[in-house]
Design a protein around this motif. Structure first.
Motif, mmCIF file in Angstrom:
data_model
loop_
_atom_site.group_PDB
_atom_site.id
_atom_site.type_symbol
_atom_site.label_atom_id
_atom_site.label_comp_id
_atom_site.label_asym_id
_atom_site.label_seq_id
_atom_site.Cartn_x
_atom_site.Cartn_y
_atom_site.Cartn_z
ATOM 1 N N PHE A 1 -2.315 -18.696 -18.717
ATOM 2 C CA PHE A 1 -1.506 -18.323 -17.772
ATOM 3 C C PHE A 1 -1.029 -16.716 -17.500
ATOM 4 C CE2 PHE A 1 1.539 -19.334 -21.043
ATOM 5 C CZ PHE A 1 2.517 -18.610 -21.120
ATOM 6 N N LEU A 2 -0.440 -16.534 -16.452
ATOM 7 C CA LEU A 2 0.214 -14.915 -16.418
ATOM 8 C C LEU A 2 1.594 -15.053 -15.626
ATOM 9 C CD1 LEU A 2 0.024 -13.572 -13.202
ATOM 10 C CD2 LEU A 2 -2.379 -14.240 -13.702
ATOM 11 N N ILE A 3 2.513 -14.091 -16.130
ATOM 12 C CA ILE A 3 3.455 -13.734 -15.367
ATOM 13 C C ILE A 3 3.610 -12.233 -15.250
ATOM 14 C CG2 ILE A 3 4.800 -15.598 -16.401
ATOM 15 C CD1 ILE A 3 6.232 -13.818 -18.384
ATOM 16 N N GLY A 4 4.062 -11.837 -14.364
ATOM 17 C CA GLY A 4 4.007 -10.471 -13.924
ATOM 18 C C GLY A 4 5.093 -9.839 -12.772
ATOM 19 N N PHE A 5 5.061 -8.449 -12.325
ATOM 20 C CA PHE A 5 5.911 -8.052 -11.568
ATOM 21 C C PHE A 5 5.117 -7.497 -10.431
ATOM 22 C CE2 PHE A 5 8.395 -7.834 -15.484
ATOM 23 C CZ PHE A 5 9.302 -8.783 -14.909
ATOM 24 N N ASN A 6 5.612 -7.499 -9.016
ATOM 25 C CA ASN A 6 4.636 -6.972 -8.088
ATOM 26 C C ASN A 6 5.696 -5.727 -7.315
ATOM 27 O OD1 ASN A 6 5.833 -8.079 -5.651
ATOM 28 N ND2 ASN A 6 4.716 -10.065 -6.734
ATOM 29 N N PHE A 7 4.953 -4.722 -6.667
ATOM 30 C CA PHE A 7 5.914 -3.768 -5.736
ATOM 31 C C PHE A 7 4.893 -3.817 -4.526
ATOM 32 C CE2 PHE A 7 6.688 -2.833 -10.218
ATOM 33 C CZ PHE A 7 8.102 -2.514 -10.212
ATOM 34 N N LEU A 8 5.342 -4.447 -3.572
ATOM 35 C CA LEU A 8 4.663 -4.653 -2.454
ATOM 36 C C LEU A 8 4.828 -3.291 -1.305
ATOM 37 C CD1 LEU A 8 5.554 -8.225 -1.282
ATOM 38 C CD2 LEU A 8 3.650 -7.651 -2.806
ATOM 39 N N ASP A 9 3.892 -3.055 -0.922
ATOM 40 C CA ASP A 9 3.983 -1.678 0.115
ATOM 41 C C ASP A 9 3.020 -1.853 1.287
ATOM 42 O OD1 ASP A 9 4.449 0.884 0.767
ATOM 43 O OD2 ASP A 9 3.219 1.829 -0.729
ATOM 44 N N ASN B 1 10.747 -3.440 2.562
ATOM 45 C CA ASN B 1 11.631 -2.866 3.417
ATOM 46 C C ASN B 1 11.183 -1.649 3.997
ATOM 47 O OD1 ASN B 1 13.346 -4.719 2.190
ATOM 48 N ND2 ASN B 1 13.838 -3.352 0.411
ATOM 49 N N LEU B 2 11.210 -1.754 5.607
ATOM 50 C CA LEU B 2 10.602 -0.915 6.431
ATOM 51 C C LEU B 2 12.061 -0.306 7.272
ATOM 52 C CD1 LEU B 2 7.767 -2.554 8.584
ATOM 53 C CD2 LEU B 2 7.688 -0.626 7.218
ATOM 54 N N MET C 1 12.584 3.349 -7.333
ATOM 55 C CA MET C 1 11.673 3.471 -8.440
ATOM 56 C C MET C 1 12.387 3.395 -9.748
ATOM 57 S SD MET C 1 9.100 4.085 -6.930
ATOM 58 C CE MET C 1 8.333 4.841 -8.007
ATOM 59 N N ARG C 2 13.612 3.032 -9.893
ATOM 60 C CA ARG C 2 14.318 2.765 -11.066
ATOM 61 C C ARG C 2 13.994 1.554 -11.736
ATOM 62 N NH1 ARG C 2 18.830 4.298 -8.260
ATOM 63 N NH2 ARG C 2 19.421 2.331 -7.902
ATOM 64 N N TRP C 3 13.774 0.455 -10.719
ATOM 65 C CA TRP C 3 13.086 -0.804 -11.544
ATOM 66 C C TRP C 3 11.604 -0.521 -11.868
ATOM 67 C CZ3 TRP C 3 14.770 -5.541 -11.762
ATOM 68 C CH2 TRP C 3 16.080 -5.863 -11.109
ATOM 69 N N GLU D 1 10.769 3.582 2.238
ATOM 70 C CA GLU D 1 11.448 4.397 1.287
ATOM 71 C C GLU D 1 11.491 4.071 -0.129
ATOM 72 O OE1 GLU D 1 15.124 4.951 3.154
ATOM 73 O OE2 GLU D 1 14.260 6.493 4.712
ATOM 74 N N ASP D 2 11.533 2.546 -0.411
ATOM 75 C CA ASP D 2 11.647 2.218 -1.830
ATOM 76 C C ASP D 2 10.774 1.058 -1.977
ATOM 77 O OD1 ASP D 2 12.607 2.580 -4.344
ATOM 78 O OD2 ASP D 2 14.607 1.761 -3.873
ATOM 79 N N LEU D 3 10.292 0.975 -3.329
ATOM 80 C CA LEU D 3 9.614 -0.493 -3.514
ATOM 81 C C LEU D 3 10.703 -1.411 -4.155
ATOM 82 C CD1 LEU D 3 6.184 0.956 -4.736
ATOM 83 C CD2 LEU D 3 6.912 0.100 -2.395
#
Length: 241
Positions: A45-53, A110-111, A1-3, A76-78
């Motif tokens: 155009f686009l750039i971005g960040f993702n958090f996969l869950d 990360n499972l 979550m710090r990210w 436990e963490d994204l």
């Protein structure tokens, strides 16, 4: 979550920086890019960040393969990933636009598996890496523009093809996925282009866990522990149009 906290700070810093840009046109109380929002067709155009869950459905199965001890998975963490894409925007009506945003996304989940006694099965989580060819199609509704700022919401569907679908860390994933997308953000009209920030959530409609009847003996306890995996993706995107 710090990210996540770091990226949110970056978003707010970017918004603050852009809001302090005062071009000559604004000094004359004229808006930047007048009439830009009424263009019939434009690109960017686009750039971005993702958090996969994952939305994880554990089966609770007790079988001979897992020595009759149930296993349960959780994330436990994204971990942050990257979104890259191009923008095609078609104006349908006042305040309503159709947007096609093909691109590519990189990320991982990360499972961590526990047994029914709360003990970790492995020292390290199972790292499931993904490289998506992504095709979102969304409808964007924009509020009234106030000077150089215009909030918006959007919703649509995205089709995803995972190039890294092969077996990873005891599990097999399906290549195709379909998600419902919901987002909200703000358009900032600068002197030479429109810059936008969007927060988006995507919810998978299909089970992407592929159960293999002929799976290796070591893989069976992991596969049997899961009845379904559905994608959940959270993104922070930056648009340049």
């Amino acid at each position: 979550m710090r990210w996540l906290l770091s990226i949110l700070c970056l978003v707010f810093t970017s918004i603050s920086s852009f809001s302090q840009v005062i071009p000559e046109a604004r000094s004359r109380r004229l808006p930047n890019l007048p009439g830009y929002e009424y263009q019939q067709l434009h690109f960017g155009f686009l750039i971005g960040f993702n958090f996969l869950d994952y939305h994880i459905y554990n089966s609770g199965a007790r079988t001979e393969d897992n020595k009759y001890v149930a296993r349960y998975a959780e994330i436990e963490d994204l971990a942050p990933g990257i979104n890259l894409g191009i923008i095609t925007d078609l104006r349908l009506a006042k305040h309503l636009n159709l947007r096609v945003l093909p691109g590519v996304s990189f990320g991982e989940r990360n499972l961590t598996f526990y047994n029914e006694y709360g003990e970790k099965v492995d020292d390290e989580p199972l790292r499931i890496k993904s490289t998506f060819i992504d095709m979102p199609i969304v409808l964007k509704y924009s509020a009234f523009r106030y000077n150089n700022v215009q909030p918006f919401v959007d919703a649509g569907i995205s089709l995803k093809y995972d190039l890294a679908k092969d077996k990873q860390s005891h599990l097999q994933m399906k290549s195709f996925d379909t998600c419902l997308d919901f987002g909200a953000g703000i358009d900032f009209y600068l002197q030479y282009f429109r810059f936008s920030v969007e927060l988006k959530s995507s919810f998978g409609l299909t089970n992407i866990h592929s159960f293999q009847v002929d799976a290796d003996y070591d893989d069976r306890p992991y596969q049997q522990a899961l009845s379904s995996l559905k994608s959940r993706i959270f993104s922070i995107n930056f648009f340049f149009e």
